[in-house]
Design an enzyme around this catalytic site. Sequence first.
Site, PDB file in Angstrom:
ATOM      1  N   ASP A 198       0.026   5.070   0.956  1.00  0.00           N
ATOM      2  CA  ASP A 198      -0.163   6.045   2.039  1.00  0.00           C
ATOM      3  C   ASP A 198      -0.305   5.338   3.379  1.00  0.00           C
ATOM      4  OD1 ASP A 198      -0.229   7.938  -0.022  1.00  0.00           O
ATOM      5  OD2 ASP A 198      -2.397   7.770  -0.212  1.00  0.00           O
ATOM      6  N   ASP A 239       0.882  -1.149   0.000  1.00  0.00           N
ATOM      7  CA  ASP A 239       0.000   0.000   0.000  1.00  0.00           C
ATOM      8  C   ASP A 239       0.930   1.211   0.000  1.00  0.00           C
ATOM      9  OD1 ASP A 239      -2.369   1.655   0.544  1.00  0.00           O
ATOM     10  OD2 ASP A 239      -1.451   1.882   2.523  1.00  0.00           O
TER      11      ASP A 239
END
Length: 184
Positions: free
Chosen positions: A10, A8
């Site tokens: 952020d 991922d």
Amino acid sequence: MIKAVIFDRDGTLIRYVPYLSQVQQVEFYPGVMAACQQLSDLSVQLFIATNQSGIGRGYYSIDDYMLIEQFIEDAFRNHGIQIQKTLFSPYHPTAGVGKFLKASNCRKPNPGMIHTIMTDFELDTSAVVMVGDSTVDIQAAQNAGVKSALVRTGLGGKSESQVYPDFIGDTLLDVVKNFIVPMV
């Protein structure tokens, strides 16, 4: 044997900023480059899969997003680390605007982005780990049938009690050293 890690973005690689829309807001967490360098040195392929509903909500444009993606990939490249591919989902099932208002298999927790990477790079579920900081990251991994690791950065501390990943680490470096590297 792990051959690929899907991150991922952020809250996992960079500090969590809600609806990050400017390059100046990008700040890598300490140890991210070292963690990714370890994986790269072991010939593990690195990918990014990120929900970007800020595009779909009209907060920023795809062009704004692409500048950030390029900046992040360049930062890795400047450290001798190659990101094989970055995928993003601009859709949102209830808050999207126009063509972005839809449920999409590529929006985590759905497994679409993970499946795309696995298909495009001919990876088996046993060879992939998804690393993220939120419930949707872990659910996407589980929905795709791959191993998962939660980092306590970003939203990870809040998400920890809501999901059951294969591993939980304080930082990305912790996840890499204590979970992924032993499986390479």
